[in-house]
Design a protein around this motif. Structure first.
Motif, PDB file in Angstrom:
ATOM      1  N   ALA A   1      -6.068  -6.598  12.439  1.00 39.20           N
ATOM      2  CA  ALA A   1      -5.818  -7.268  11.152  1.00 39.20           C
ATOM      3  C   ALA A   1      -4.427  -7.863  11.070  1.00 39.20           C
ATOM      4  CB  ALA A   1      -6.017  -6.281  10.007  1.00 39.20           C
ATOM      5  N   GLY A   2      -3.667  -7.879  12.177  1.00 36.98           N
ATOM      6  CA  GLY A   2      -2.360  -8.527  12.155  1.00 36.98           C
ATOM      7  C   GLY A   2      -1.221  -7.542  12.228  1.00 36.98           C
ATOM      8  N   ARG A   3       0.005  -8.065  11.954  1.00 33.82           N
ATOM      9  CA  ARG A   3       1.223  -7.282  12.063  1.00 33.82           C
ATOM     10  C   ARG A   3       1.949  -7.254  10.723  1.00 33.82           C
ATOM     11  NH1 ARG A   3       4.709 -10.235  16.364  1.00 33.82           N
ATOM     12  NH2 ARG A   3       3.872 -12.023  15.240  1.00 33.82           N
ATOM     13  N   VAL A   4       2.824  -6.245  10.588  1.00 36.24           N
ATOM     14  CA  VAL A   4       3.748  -6.207   9.447  1.00 36.24           C
ATOM     15  C   VAL A   4       5.122  -5.860   9.996  1.00 36.24           C
ATOM     16  CG1 VAL A   4       3.146  -3.792   8.927  1.00 36.24           C
ATOM     17  CG2 VAL A   4       4.278  -5.209   7.203  1.00 36.24           C
TER      18      VAL A   4
ATOM     19  N   VAL B   1      -0.090  -2.501   2.564  1.00 36.44           N
ATOM     20  CA  VAL B   1       0.811  -3.641   2.732  1.00 36.44           C
ATOM     21  C   VAL B   1       0.512  -4.690   1.665  1.00 36.44           C
ATOM     22  CG1 VAL B   1       1.060  -3.288   5.228  1.00 36.44           C
ATOM     23  CG2 VAL B   1      -0.749  -4.800   4.369  1.00 36.44           C
ATOM     24  N   ARG B   2       1.521  -5.520   1.380  1.00 35.06           N
ATOM     25  CA  ARG B   2       1.315  -6.731   0.588  1.00 35.06           C
ATOM     26  C   ARG B   2       1.096  -7.885   1.550  1.00 35.06           C
ATOM     27  NH1 ARG B   2       5.962  -4.906  -2.337  1.00 35.06           N
ATOM     28  NH2 ARG B   2       5.469  -4.224  -4.451  1.00 35.06           N
ATOM     29  N   TYR B   3       0.390  -8.909   1.080  1.00 37.12           N
ATOM     30  CA  TYR B   3       0.215 -10.087   1.935  1.00 37.12           C
ATOM     31  C   TYR B   3      -0.041 -11.305   1.060  1.00 37.12           C
ATOM     32  CZ  TYR B   3      -4.811  -9.636   1.117  1.00 37.12           C
ATOM     33  OH  TYR B   3      -6.041  -9.560   0.532  1.00 37.12           O
ATOM     34  N   ARG B   4       0.165 -12.478   1.644  1.00 39.17           N
ATOM     35  CA  ARG B   4      -0.007 -13.717   0.885  1.00 39.17           C
ATOM     36  C   ARG B   4      -1.415 -14.267   1.014  1.00 39.17           C
ATOM     37  NH1 ARG B   4       4.565 -17.995   1.862  1.00 39.17           N
ATOM     38  NH2 ARG B   4       5.712 -16.158   1.093  1.00 39.17           N
ATOM     39  N   GLU B   5      -2.019 -14.169   2.186  1.00 37.80           N
ATOM     40  CA  GLU B   5      -3.377 -14.689   2.368  1.00 37.80           C
ATOM     41  C   GLU B   5      -4.001 -14.068   3.613  1.00 37.80           C
ATOM     42  OE1 GLU B   5      -3.463 -18.842   3.216  1.00 37.80           O
ATOM     43  OE2 GLU B   5      -1.636 -18.780   4.408  1.00 37.80           O
ATOM     44  N   ARG B   6      -5.328 -14.224   3.721  1.00 36.45           N
ATOM     45  CA  ARG B   6      -6.066 -13.797   4.902  1.00 36.45           C
ATOM     46  C   ARG B   6      -6.537 -15.030   5.651  1.00 36.45           C
ATOM     47  NH1 ARG B   6      -8.553  -8.317   4.657  1.00 36.45           N
ATOM     48  NH2 ARG B   6      -8.107  -7.388   2.615  1.00 36.45           N
ATOM     49  N   THR B   7      -6.499 -14.944   6.977  1.00 34.89           N
ATOM     50  CA  THR B   7      -7.042 -16.039   7.770  1.00 34.89           C
ATOM     51  C   THR B   7      -8.565 -15.921   7.835  1.00 34.89           C
ATOM     52  OG1 THR B   7      -6.910 -14.789   9.825  1.00 34.89           O
ATOM     53  CG2 THR B   7      -4.947 -16.031   9.161  1.00 34.89           C
TER      54      THR B   7
ATOM     55  N   ASP C   1     -10.406 -15.271  10.256  1.00 36.14           N
ATOM     56  CA  ASP C   1     -10.857 -14.139  11.083  1.00 36.14           C
ATOM     57  C   ASP C   1     -10.334 -12.801  10.567  1.00 36.14           C
ATOM     58  OD1 ASP C   1      -8.239 -14.579  11.690  1.00 36.14           O
ATOM     59  OD2 ASP C   1      -8.497 -14.670  13.867  1.00 36.14           O
ATOM     60  N   GLY C   2      -9.828 -12.786   9.331  1.00 37.96           N
ATOM     61  CA  GLY C   2      -9.462 -11.523   8.708  1.00 37.96           C
ATOM     62  C   GLY C   2      -8.057 -11.053   8.942  1.00 37.96           C
ATOM     63  N   ARG C   3      -7.175 -11.882   9.537  1.00 35.75           N
ATOM     64  CA  ARG C   3      -5.790 -11.467   9.748  1.00 35.75           C
ATOM     65  C   ARG C   3      -4.973 -11.625   8.464  1.00 35.75           C
ATOM     66  NH1 ARG C   3      -5.245 -12.673  15.361  1.00 35.75           N
ATOM     67  NH2 ARG C   3      -7.194 -11.906  16.280  1.00 35.75           N
ATOM     68  N   LEU C   4      -4.035 -10.713   8.248  1.00 32.80           N
ATOM     69  CA  LEU C   4      -3.157 -10.767   7.081  1.00 32.80           C
ATOM     70  C   LEU C   4      -1.928 -11.596   7.421  1.00 32.80           C
ATOM     71  CD1 LEU C   4      -3.272  -6.992   6.061  1.00 32.80           C
ATOM     72  CD2 LEU C   4      -4.769  -8.837   5.305  1.00 32.80           C
ATOM     73  N   ARG C   5      -1.616 -12.579   6.581  1.00 28.73           N
ATOM     74  CA  ARG C   5      -0.445 -13.428   6.812  1.00 28.73           C
ATOM     75  C   ARG C   5       0.664 -13.058   5.837  1.00 28.73           C
ATOM     76  NH1 ARG C   5      -1.137 -19.572   7.153  1.00 28.73           N
ATOM     77  NH2 ARG C   5       0.899 -19.233   8.133  1.00 28.73           N
ATOM     78  N   HIS C   6       1.910 -13.114   6.332  1.00 26.68           N
ATOM     79  CA  HIS C   6       3.108 -12.816   5.536  1.00 26.68           C
ATOM     80  C   HIS C   6       3.012 -11.416   4.920  1.00 26.68           C
ATOM     81  CE1 HIS C   6       4.045 -17.059   5.987  1.00 26.68           C
ATOM     82  NE2 HIS C   6       2.848 -17.346   5.487  1.00 26.68           N
ATOM     83  N   ALA C   7       2.656 -10.458   5.764  1.00 30.30           N
ATOM     84  CA  ALA C   7       2.494  -9.087   5.272  1.00 30.30           C
ATOM     85  C   ALA C   7       3.856  -8.403   5.129  1.00 30.30           C
ATOM     86  CB  ALA C   7       1.607  -8.285   6.222  1.00 30.30           C
ATOM     87  N   ALA C   8       3.955  -7.505   4.123  1.00 37.54           N
ATOM     88  CA  ALA C   8       5.166  -6.700   3.893  1.00 37.54           C
ATOM     89  C   ALA C   8       4.746  -5.252   3.670  1.00 37.54           C
ATOM     90  CB  ALA C   8       5.949  -7.231   2.696  1.00 37.54           C
ATOM     91  N   TRP C   9       5.537  -4.361   4.211  1.00 32.73           N
ATOM     92  CA  TRP C   9       5.237  -2.928   4.150  1.00 32.73           C
ATOM     93  C   TRP C   9       5.396  -2.397   2.732  1.00 32.73           C
ATOM     94  CZ3 TRP C   9       3.181   0.736   7.144  1.00 32.73           C
ATOM     95  CH2 TRP C   9       3.484   2.076   6.903  1.00 32.73           C
TER      96      TRP C   9
END
Length: 829
Positions: free
Chosen positions: A746-749, A797-803, A805-813
Motif C-alpha cells: 500500500a505504499g510508504r510513509v 496514517v494520513r494521506y491525500r489520495e489513493r492511486t 492500484d491502492g497505493r497511498l500518496r503523500h502519507a504521514a505517520w
C-alpha cells in the motif's frame, strides 16, 4: 391473528382513529387494546390531575407485553409524527437537541396513548408554566424497591420510616403500590424549592435511613448490594428524571397499575398490587387517596427550613429565623455519636469567617470542604480530594449544612451511624470571601503552617453548566497573584485520595460486546441522504472502547482486549452513570492544548500494561471517555432498539463528568450544523447514523457512515528502509493492507515521525525481522534496500489520495494502533 378493527370516535370534540382494538396486549389475561383504551378513558378524572402540564415520556409495547411479561418495548419522549394536532405539547431544550413532549391534559390524549399501545406513562415532579417555562417541583417522591429475598411487606415497613421523617418536616406522604414490586411515596410541596434542592434533601433522607437501618435499607444505586434490603431511590426528584404516573398501567405480565392507596390499606396482611379492574372498582367506591396532595402547595408548611438552602418564601413581615441544621439533626442521634448536635445554628463571630477541610475515612475515603457562612458550615464532599493542579478540577458534592462547632471535630463516628468512620482535620483556618452567589463561590483560604494546603490557597466552587437544576458542582484551584504557576509548588501536599492506585483485578473480565463499525462515506453523499432519517455525530480521534460499569469499571478495546489497567482514571466513569449497571460504547481520547483530540498524545497511554506506569501517566496525559451509545442497562440489552431510542436512553443514564466523561451532542437531521461544529473544534470528521438502525455488535454496516475531513487509513507495517542520515533510525516504513489473496502493498510513509520515534520504531521492527517480503506487489525501487518484518503491527496514517492500484500518496505517520491486529484492518475504510 388478531382481527383488524378500525373506528373513528370523538371525545370532547376531538376526533381519534382507533385500530386493531382486539389486539391482545396482555396475553396472560387476554387484555386487549380496547380494554386499555377503556381503562384510560374511565380513570381519566382521577389520573389527569396528577399528570396535568407535565411532559409525558411513554413506554410502548405495539406487539403486547408477551406471555412472560417481556415483549419489544419502545421508549419515546418526542411526540413523534402522526400525533393528532389537538394533543397539547411543549418543548424541552436538551444538551444537544429539542424534544417536543405531549401533555396528558385531557381524556382524548389518554385514549390516544392507549391507541399507540403506550401502556406506561411517565412524568417528572415539575410542571410547565407559561410557554416552555419549567416551574419548581410541586411534589417529592421516593421509590421503595425490594431487593432479592424482600417483598411488599418489608417495603411497607420502610415506607413507615420514610413517613415519620417526612412528617417531622411538615409533609404528609401518600403511598402508591407501584404496579411492579414496590411502593412509591408522594408528598406535596409548596413550589418554593428547585429540583436540585428537593433532590438533595431526598438523597440525604435516604442516606440517613440507610445509616439508621443498615440491615434493612440501602440508598446505593448498585444492584449487587441490595439483596435482603429495600432500596430507596431518591434520584427521581432530579429535574431530568421521571416516575410512573399515578394510575398508569405497567408493562408487566399482568395489567397492574401504579395505584394510590391509604395507609390503612398498607397495614392489611392481604396487601397486593392491583390491576386495572381492581383500581376502577376501588376508585368508584373510595375516590382518589391522592386527591389532597396539592393542598400542601402554597401554604409554606411543606418546606419550613427543610427543603434546601433557599428556604420558604417569606410571607410575613418579620418571619422567624430559618433553622438550617434541621437536615443535619435528622441524621444524627446525639446520644450515639460524638459529633456536635446543637439545638439551632449559631450566628458566627465578628472576625474573618472560618474554614475546615476534614479527611473522612468512611466506606470510601473522601475529604469534606466546609466554609462558614450565615451561621453554619456550608459543606461539600470531595471524592477525589482537594485539587492541587489548576488544570484539573475535582468533583464537589453538596451536603447538608453543619454546625460551626463541627470545625473543631475530630474522632470516630460509630459503626451503624450516619457517616461512620474516622474524621481528622486536614487543615483549618480563616478565609477571605471574594464571591458568594447562587452557583459560584470564590474564596482564599489561609491554613495552618502544618496543614494539608501548605499555606495560602485560592479555590472556586461552581455549579457545572447553566442549568440551575443540575446538582453537580466542581472545585477549581485558582492561581494567587504571588504564585508562579505550575502545580502549586513544592509546599502543596496532595490528598491521599488523589494518589490512590488503580484497582487490581484477579483476571480479565470477558468482553460482552464487540463494537459496531462504520463504512467510509463521501462528503458530497451526505447531501443526498434523507436528513429526517439520519443523525450526525462528531468523529473522535481516539481509541474505540466498550466500557462495562457494574461493581467495577472494565474497559475493552475494539479487538476485545482488556485494557482497564492502561486507563485507571476510567474507574471514575461510575460517577457518571445513573443506573446499577450498563455497557457503553465510546472513544478514549487525549485532548491537546488546543482543546481538540490529540492522537499522538494518546499513543503514550495505549501500550501501558504496568499499573505503576499507568498511574504515573494518568497525570501527565489524562484521558477522557466520549460516550455515544448504550448497549445494555441493568442486564437488559438495548442493541435491538433503534438508534434514536438508544440515544434517549443514553441521555437518561449517563451525564458529563468534567474532564473525564463527555456525552457529545447528536445533530438530528442537521448535517450542516454537524460539519460546522466538527470543523470549528478541529475534529476528525463526522459520523452519520440511521435513526431506525439497531446496534449490530462486531459488524460493519452502511447504517453508520464516517466522513473524515482528512483521509486516514489503518495499515499493516511490513518493513522499513534504512536512513543514510541516522544509522539507528529509518527513512520510511513500508505498508500493506489485507485482501482475500493476502497482504497487498500500500505504499510508504516517511513523514510525521520525530527522530526518537524513528529509532524506537526501528528497534520494534528489528525484533520481528524476516528475510522475505510478506506482501505482494512491492515495486523494485521500494524493495531494493528494504528490511522486512513479520506483519504483526498495525498503524494509522494520513494521506491525500489513493492511486488506482491502492497505493497511498503523500502519507504521514499518525501512530501505532495496539488496539488492533492485522485481521481488523479493512482497506475500504
Amino acid at each position: 391473528m388478531a382481527r383488524t378493527t378500525e373506528q373513528r370516535i370523538s371525545i370532547d370534540g376531538k376526533k381519534l382513529r382507533l385500530s386493531n382494538l382486539d389486539r391482545v396486549l396482555y396475553p396472560a389475561t387476554g387484555t386487549t387494546k380496547r380494554d386499555v383504551i377503556d381503562y384510560y378513558r374511565r380513570i381519566a378524572p382521577v389520573m389527569l390531575p396528577h399528570c396535568r402540564d407535565r411532559p409525558v415520556t411513554r413506554k410502548r409495547w405495539p406487539g403486547g407485553v408477551g406471555e412472560d411479561g417481556g415483549g419489544e418495548v419502545f421508549f419515546q419522549k418526542n411526540i413523534g409524527q402522526g400525533a393528532p394536532d389537538w394533543v397539547e405539547r411543549r418543548s424541552i431544550q436538551h444538551s444537544d437537541h429539542v424534544n417536543e413532549y405531549p401533555l396528558a391534559n385531557d381524556v382524548a390524549t389518554l385514549a390516544w396513548f392507549g391507541q399507540m399501545a403506550a401502556l406506561e406513562i411517565h412524568v417528572p415532579q415539575w410542571r410547565f408554566g407559561e410557554g416552555d417555562e419549567h416551574l419548581p417541583p410541586d411534589r417529592i417522591v421516593f421509590d421503595l424497591d425490594p431487593g432479592e429475598g424482600v417483598g411488599l411487606r418489608e417495603c411497607v415497613e420502610v415506607a413507615r420510616l420514610v413517613r415519620g421523617l417526612l412528617r417531622d418536616m411538615g409533609l404528609d406522604p401518600v403511598p402508591v403500590t407501584s404496579g411492579s414490586k414496590g411502593i412509591h411515596l408522594y408528598a406535596g410541596l409548596d413550589g418554593t424549592q428547585s429540583s436540585e434542592q428537593v433532590s438533595g434533601v431526598a438523597k440525604e433522607l435516604a442516606r440517613a435511613l440507610e445509616a439508621d437501618h443498615p440491615d434493612d435499607v440501602i440508598s446505593s444505586m448498585r444492584r449487587s448490594a441490595r439483596a435482603g434490603k429495600v432500596f430507596i431511590d431518591w434520584s427521581q426528584n432530579n429535574a431530568s428524571k421521571t416516575t410512573i404516573a399515578p394510575y398508569s398501567l405497567r408493562g408487566r405480565r399482568h395489567p397492574h397499575v401504579a395505584a394510590p392507596r391509604t395507609w390503612r390499606e398498607l397495614a392489611s396482611p392481604q396487601l397486593r398490587q392491583l390491576d386495572l379492574r381492581d383500581v376502577l372498582a376501588r376508585v368508584k367506591r373510595r375516590g382518589d387517596p391522592m386527591a389532597g396532595l396539592e393542598d400542601a402547595r402554597g401554604d409554606g408548611t411543606a418546606s419550613d427550613g427543610v427543603m434546601g438552602r433557599g428556604g420558604p418564601v417569606d410571607r410575613d413581615a418579620d418571619p422567624p429565623p430559618r433553622d438550617r441544621l434541621t437536615v443535619y439533626r435528622t441524621k444524627r442521634d446525639a446520644s450515639r455519636t460524638p459529633e456536635p448536635v446543637p439545638d439551632r445554628h449559631g450566628r458566627g463571630g465578628d472576625g474573618p469567617p472560618s474554614f475546615v477541610i476534614q479527611r473522612h475515612q468512611a466506606r470510601r475515603l473522601h475529604f469534606d470542604f466546609r466554609l462558614e457562612h450565615e451561621g453554619v458550615l456550608v459543606s461539600w464532599a470531595l471524592p477525589k480530594g482537594v485539587p492541587t493542579d489548576p488544570k484539573r478540577n475535582h468533583l464537589a458534592v453538596p451536603t447538608e449544612d453543619h454546625p460551626l462547632e463541627y470545625g473543631e471535630f475530630e474522632g470516630e463516628i460509630p459503626k451503624g451511624e450516619y457517616g461512620a468512620g474516622v474524621v481528622e482535620i486536614w487543615d483549618a483556618g480563616t478565609y477571605e470571601l471574594e464571591k458568594w452567589e447562587d452557583g459560584e463561590v470564590i474564596a482564599t483560604l489561609t491554613g495552618r503552617e502544618d496543614g494539608g494546603l501548605g499555606g495560602r490557597r485560592k479555590y472556586a466552587l461552581f455549579r457545572t453548566g447553566d442549568d440551575p437544576q443540575k446538582p453537580q458542582w466542581m472545585i477549581h484551584r485558582m492561581q494567587l497573584d504571588d504564585e508562579s504557576g505550575g502545580e502549586g509548588g513544592a509546599t502543596t501536599r496532595e490528598p491521599a485520595s488523589a494518589k490512590r492506585a488503580p484497582s487490581r483485578r484477579s483476571r480479565a473480565a470477558p468482553a460482552r460486546y464487540r463494537p459496531m463499525l462504520a463504512v467510509r462515506g463521501e462528503a458530497d453523499a451526505l447531501e443526498r441522504l434523507d436528513q429526517n432519517e439520519w443523525a450526525f455525530e462528531m468523529k473522535w480521534d481516539g481509541m474505540r472502547a466498550i466500557v462495562t460499569v457494574d461493581d467495577k469499571v472494565t474497559v475493552h478495546s475494539r479487538n476485545a482486549r482488556d485494557v482497564t489497567v492502561s486507563f485507571p482514571e476510567l474507574d471514575g466513569v461510575v460517577d457518571a452513570v445513573d443506573t446499577e449497571s450498563c455497557v457503553l460504547d465510546g472513544e478514549i481520547v487525549a485532548f491537546g492544548g488546543n482543546g481538540a483530540p490529540d492522537f499522538g498524545r494518546l499513543q503514550r497511554r495505549m501500550h501501558v500494561t504496568n499499573p505503576r506506569e499507568a498511574a504515573r501517566l494518568r497525570n501527565e496525559v489524562p484521558v477522557s471517555l466520549v460516550v455515544f451509545d448504550v448497549l445494555e442497562i441493568n442486564g437488559s440489552p438495548s442493541v435491538e432498539l433503534p438508534y434514536a431510542n438508544r440515544r434517549e436512553l443514553l441521555d437518561e443514564v449517563v451525564h458529563d463528568v468534567d474532564g473525564l466523561v463527555l456525552v457529545p451532542p447528536a445533530f438530528d437531521g442537521d448535517v450542516e450544523a454537524a460539519v460546522d461544529s466538527s470543523s470549528r473544534f478541529g475534529l476528525e470528521g463526522i459520523m452519520a447514523k440511521r435513526l431506525e438502525s439497531p446496534y449490530r455488535p462486531g459488524r460493519r454496516s452502511s447504517d453508520w457512515r464516517k466522513v473524515a475531513h482528512v483521509q486516514t487509513a489503518e495499515v499493516v507495517v511490513i518493513g522499513w528502509r534504512p536512513s543514510s542520515a541516522d544509522p539507528s533510525g529509518l527513512a520510511s516504513l513500508l505498508l500493506a493492507v489485507p485482501t482475500a489473496d493476502g497482504l497487498r502493498y500500500a505504499g510508504r510513509v516517511g513523514t510525521g515521525f520525530s527522530a526518537s520515534q524513528r529509532r524506537e520504531i526501528r528497534r520494534s521492527l528489528e525484533r520481528l525481522a524476516r528475510k522475505t517480503p510478506p506482501a505482494d506487489g512491492v515495486p523494485g525501487a521500494d524493495a531494493r534496500d528494504a528490511r522486512w518484518a513479520t506483519p504483526k503491527l498495525v498503524a494509522e496514517v494520513r494521506y491525500r489520495e489513493r492511486t488506482a492500484d491502492g497505493r497511498l500518496r503523500h502519507a504521514a505517520w499518525r501512530g501505532w494502533r495496539p488496539d488492533k491486529s492485522p485481521p481488523d484492518v479493512n482497506p475500504e475504510v
